[in-house]
Design a protein around this motif. Structure first.
Motif, short mmCIF file in Angstrom:
data_model
loop_
_atom_site.label_atom_id
_atom_site.label_comp_id
_atom_site.label_asym_id
_atom_site.label_seq_id
_atom_site.Cartn_x
_atom_site.Cartn_y
_atom_site.Cartn_z
N ALA A 97 31.15 38.32 39.68
CA ALA A 97 30.23 39.44 39.45
C ALA A 97 29.66 40.12 40.79
O ALA A 97 29.59 41.42 41.21
CB ALA A 97 29.08 39.16 38.44
N PRO A 100 27.35 38.41 34.56
CA PRO A 100 27.93 37.35 34.32
C PRO A 100 27.28 36.38 32.89
O PRO A 100 26.19 36.13 32.84
CB PRO A 100 27.94 36.16 35.35
CG PRO A 100 26.80 36.55 36.11
CD PRO A 100 26.35 38.18 35.70
N LEU A 155 32.67 38.88 31.80
CA LEU A 155 31.29 39.77 32.24
C LEU A 155 31.08 40.85 31.07
O LEU A 155 31.72 41.33 30.42
CB LEU A 155 31.78 40.42 33.46
CG LEU A 155 32.46 39.68 34.58
CD1 LEU A 155 32.91 40.50 35.90
CD2 LEU A 155 31.21 38.72 35.16
#
Ligand code: PMP
Ligand code: GLN
Length: 385
Positions: free
Chosen positions: A337, A350, A364
């Motif tokens: 991320a 995340p 994600l």
């Protein structure tokens, strides 16, 4: 500033800055599209904003009553009954709060005692666990089952014991976008029947539910409602997350305890916003139309991502889309991320941070409460990752 050695024994030793603050700050620093923290990148209705301004200009600037403006509590009770049949007395069973976060904290602080167990479903929204721990309670985790992130009620049954004080549910669910069915709530009803277990039902995305499904509010189930705090937020419904106004519904006896804490926690909530929401709630179409508004955004984002290397999960409600990235990288979700934000200029959240043991399934969360142009730009980037 130098500080004296206070030898503070942290009450929340594991807690740092929330992932939402971290990722939004990183998005700003990196000049990335911010699909991380859940908030719209567009304004709410101009009429609602005008109503707040009008309230401010007409002297509605002092403390509201502790429980909230009567007109707003009446409007909330009327909406709840019209949509979910549950009847709440505006005088004794509805309280306006400083967002859902405060309502959640207050409900937990008012009822959970030292050593009490509270069942949570992971991945869990981040504010439940610290509230439980601050009051000396013990979070007990039950994992939602992949791929649809459903509750395994047999697993819940095994976790219930004499110390179980509360079960926290959240539908539509943040971060996964799953929803609870009527059958789920019936299961919960069966499991709690005859016990003293309380329910905290976080329903902030109640109006953001797709594909013709009806939101199964606890307020539809009298046997559950009698033991429940039902919590919602106007921030999600009216694209006004920064105003921080929400509410809690509960039977009078529970609400009496809730208000004892609420009155010393915040006492009362921003008056002009309450005046405005009371008036604006009369326009049913504004909250009833939200599902179509966001379904269009979900469908747009999903269609733009088709053919990419991300694995699309199904969003049944909320304004979050989960994307798996196993085909792209084997990095940990937090690392991925961060890299996606720095190198590709799209920020996300995340999912591992919502698990008690940082379980990492390489997924994600992307917020699609964004202008179509933002979603188009983000998808164009993600297609190339
Ligand atoms: N619960 C859930 C599931 C949320 O996603 C949020 C925040 N968006 C909240 C509670 C907190 O709502 P509020 O901003 O009104 O405090
Ligand atoms: N509820 C928002 C989200 O899930 C975040 C709110 C916050 O930053 N605390 O993104």
């Amino acid at each position: 500033m130098p500080s004296f050695n206070a030898s503070l024994h942290s009450k929340l030793p594991k807690v740092g800055q929330t992932i939402f603050s971290t990722m939004s700050a990183l998005a700003a620093k990196e000049n990335a599209l911010n699909l991380s923290q859940g908030f719209p990148d567009f304004d709410g209705h101009q009429d609602l904003i005008d109503l707040v301004y009008k309230a401010m200009c007409s002297g509605k600037n002092q403390y509201a009553p502790m429980a909230g403006l009567p007109a707003l509590r009446e409007a909330i009770a009327a909406k709840t009954e019209a949509l979910y049949t549950g009847k709440y007395d505006p005088d004794t069973e509805v309280t306006v709060t400083a967002g859902a976060t405060q309502a959640i904290f207050t409900a937990i602080a008012a009822t959970v005692n030292e050593g009490d167990e509270v069942i949570l479903f992971t991945p869990a929204y981040d504010c439940y666990e610290p509230a439980i721990e601050l009051v000396g309670g013990k979070p007990v985790y039950v994992q939602l089952e992949a791929p649809e992130y459903r509750i395994n009620w047999e697993a819940v049954k095994k976790m219930i014991n004499q110390r179980t004080k509360m079960i926290i549910i959240n539908s539509p669910h943040n971060p996964t976008g799953s929803i609870l069915s009527a059958h789920d709530l019936q299961q919960l009803e069966k499991l709690t029947e005859g016990s003293n277990i309380l329910i905290l039902s976080d329903e902030v995305y109640e109006h953001i539910i797709f594909d013709g499904y009806e939101h199964q509010s606890v307020a539809r189930f009298p046997k559950l409602a009698e033991r429940s705090f039902v919590i919602s937020s106007f921030g999600k419904t009216y694209h006004t997350t920064g105003w921080k106004v929400g509410y809690c519904l509960a039977p009078a006896e529970l609400m009496k305890e809730f208000r004892k804490t609420h009155q010393y926690n915040v006492f009362s909530v921003h008056t002009p916003s309450q005046v405005a929401y009371a008036e604006f709630l009369k326009r049913e179409q504004e909250f009833l139309g939200l599902r179509d508004f966001y379904q269009e955004k979900r469908d747009l984002f999903v269609s733009l991502l088709e053919g990419s290397r991300f694995e699309l999960k199904h969003t049944a409600g909320s304004y979050f889309q989960l994307l798996g990235y196993k085909k792209i990288s084997d990095e940990k979700d937090v690392e991925f991320a961060v890299r996606l934000t720095k190198e590709h200029k799209v920020a996300s959240i995340p999912i591992s941070v919502f698990y008690n043991q940082n379980l990492d399934n390489q997924v994600l969360r992307f917020c699609f409460a964004k202008q179509n142009s933002t979603l188009e730009q983000a998808a164009e980037i993600l297609q190339k990752v």
